[in-house]
Design a protein around this motif. Structure first.
Motif, PDB file in Angstrom:
ATOM      1  N   SER A 149      11.470  79.466 -53.929  1.00  0.00           N
ATOM      2  CA  SER A 149      11.457  80.420 -52.818  1.00  0.00           C
ATOM      3  C   SER A 149      10.341  81.440 -52.971  1.00  0.00           C
ATOM      4  O   SER A 149       9.905  82.047 -51.994  1.00  0.00           O
ATOM      5  CB  SER A 149      12.795  81.160 -52.732  1.00  0.00           C
TER       6      SER A 149
ATOM      7  N   LYS B  86      10.667  84.290 -54.246  1.00  0.00           N
ATOM      8  CA  LYS B  86      11.233  85.610 -53.936  1.00  0.00           C
ATOM      9  C   LYS B  86      10.702  86.662 -54.899  1.00  0.00           C
ATOM     10  O   LYS B  86      10.859  86.552 -56.111  1.00  0.00           O
ATOM     11  CB  LYS B  86      12.756  85.563 -53.977  1.00  0.00           C
TER      12      LYS B  86
ATOM     13  N   ALA C  89       7.267  84.186 -49.567  1.00  0.00           N
ATOM     14  CA  ALA C  89       8.073  85.409 -49.550  1.00  0.00           C
ATOM     15  C   ALA C  89       7.255  86.654 -49.185  1.00  0.00           C
ATOM     16  O   ALA C  89       7.393  87.702 -49.802  1.00  0.00           O
ATOM     17  CB  ALA C  89       8.747  85.595 -50.908  1.00  0.00           C
TER      18      ALA C  89
ATOM     19  N   TYR D 260      16.260  73.574 -48.683  1.00  0.00           N
ATOM     20  CA  TYR D 260      15.192  74.541 -48.958  1.00  0.00           C
ATOM     21  C   TYR D 260      14.244  74.650 -47.764  1.00  0.00           C
ATOM     22  O   TYR D 260      13.910  75.746 -47.311  1.00  0.00           O
ATOM     23  CB  TYR D 260      14.437  74.094 -50.207  1.00  0.00           C
TER      24      TYR D 260
ATOM     25  N   THR E 207      15.789  76.447 -44.914  1.00  0.00           N
ATOM     26  CA  THR E 207      16.068  77.865 -45.165  1.00  0.00           C
ATOM     27  C   THR E 207      14.794  78.694 -45.188  1.00  0.00           C
ATOM     28  O   THR E 207      14.707  79.754 -44.558  1.00  0.00           O
ATOM     29  CB  THR E 207      16.812  78.036 -46.505  1.00  0.00           C
ATOM     30  N   TYR E 208      13.789  78.178 -45.912  1.00  0.00           N
ATOM     31  CA  TYR E 208      12.536  78.923 -46.081  1.00  0.00           C
ATOM     32  C   TYR E 208      11.479  78.323 -45.157  1.00  0.00           C
ATOM     33  O   TYR E 208      10.643  77.519 -45.577  1.00  0.00           O
ATOM     34  CB  TYR E 208      12.094  78.887 -47.539  1.00  0.00           C
TER      35      TYR E 208
ATOM     36  N   VAL F 224       7.417  78.983 -45.820  1.00  0.00           N
ATOM     37  CA  VAL F 224       6.748  78.668 -47.085  1.00  0.00           C
ATOM     38  C   VAL F 224       6.080  77.298 -46.974  1.00  0.00           C
ATOM     39  O   VAL F 224       6.516  76.448 -46.193  1.00  0.00           O
ATOM     40  CB  VAL F 224       7.727  78.689 -48.282  1.00  0.00           C
TER      41      VAL F 224
END
Length: 209
Positions: free
Chosen positions: A12, A14, A41, A115, A118-119, A122
């Motif tokens: 991620s 993050k 992120a 993934y 969700t992201y 990215v």
């Protein structure tokens, strides 16, 4: 001598993932530095980072020496590369990572589709790497701390146990947790284990409590 610790996030990217642990690590000779991933992120894009290989080079070039590298999940791939290629990396802390080994023998939850859903902002190429360091792990002769959850579907404990066999100087700590991001949700015990490990191997000398 001052030692720099480099904190690497997972897929991620993050930027706050390691903050709770970093806030609990107190040492007079440990400089803490977080490496952000361009285009992840909210970190600005970088013109030279357009693939997983580019990102690996970007992270690799930021790691100075002497240093200890603390990496979560996919960040462990960058940590392993640095340990293999940078002789003055003093120690590794690998948290719930593949470590670049062959994962086909393990019962692992496929995280990639979730993934990507969700992201959304990215780069998708982060999920496409199949880099394998398994045959080279025996050449890493620095201390390695492996930290795993007892019930993580994304990186099962059996992966950590396999890495302990492959790495000549690895020790394994197991935390009671069902999630993959336990270092963020349980930072106190993670910081304690990291401190004990770095003191044991003389990477740091004294802690300011």
């Amino acid at each position: 001598m001052l030692t720099t610790s480099y904190f690497l996030a997972g897929a991620s990217g993050k930027r706050d993932f390691w903050q709770p642990v970093m806030q609990r690590l107190k040492s007079s000779n440990l400089i803490m530095h977080q490496i952000d991933y361009p285009s992840f992120a909210g970190c600005p894009a970088h013109s030279n980072v357009n693939s997983f290989t580019d990102l690996s080079d970007y992270v690799f070039n930021q790691i100075q020496r002497p240093s200890v590298i603390i990496a979560q999940s996919m960040g462990g791939l960058f940590a392993i590369r640095a340990a293999l290629e940078k002789p003055n990396v003093q120690a590794l802390v690998l948290v719930a990572t593949s470590g670049g080994i062959d994962l086909t023998p393990f019962n692992i939850q496929d995280w990639r589709e979730a993934y990507l859903n969700t992201y959304l902002d990215v780069p998708h190429w982060f999920t496409e790497t199949d880099i394998n360091y398994q045959d080279q792990l025996k050449n890493i002769h620095i201390p390695v701390l492996l930290i795993w959850a007892n019930d993580d579907a994304i990186s099962p404990l059996t992966v950590g146990q396999a890495l302990q066999r492959y790495l000549p100087h690895a020790e394994l700590k197991v935390i009671t947790a069902k999630d993959h991001h336990f270092a963020f949700t349980q930072p106190r015990i993670i910081a304690k284990w990291i401190e004990e490990f770095l003191l044991k191997h003389a990477v740091i000398s004294d802690l300011d409590k």
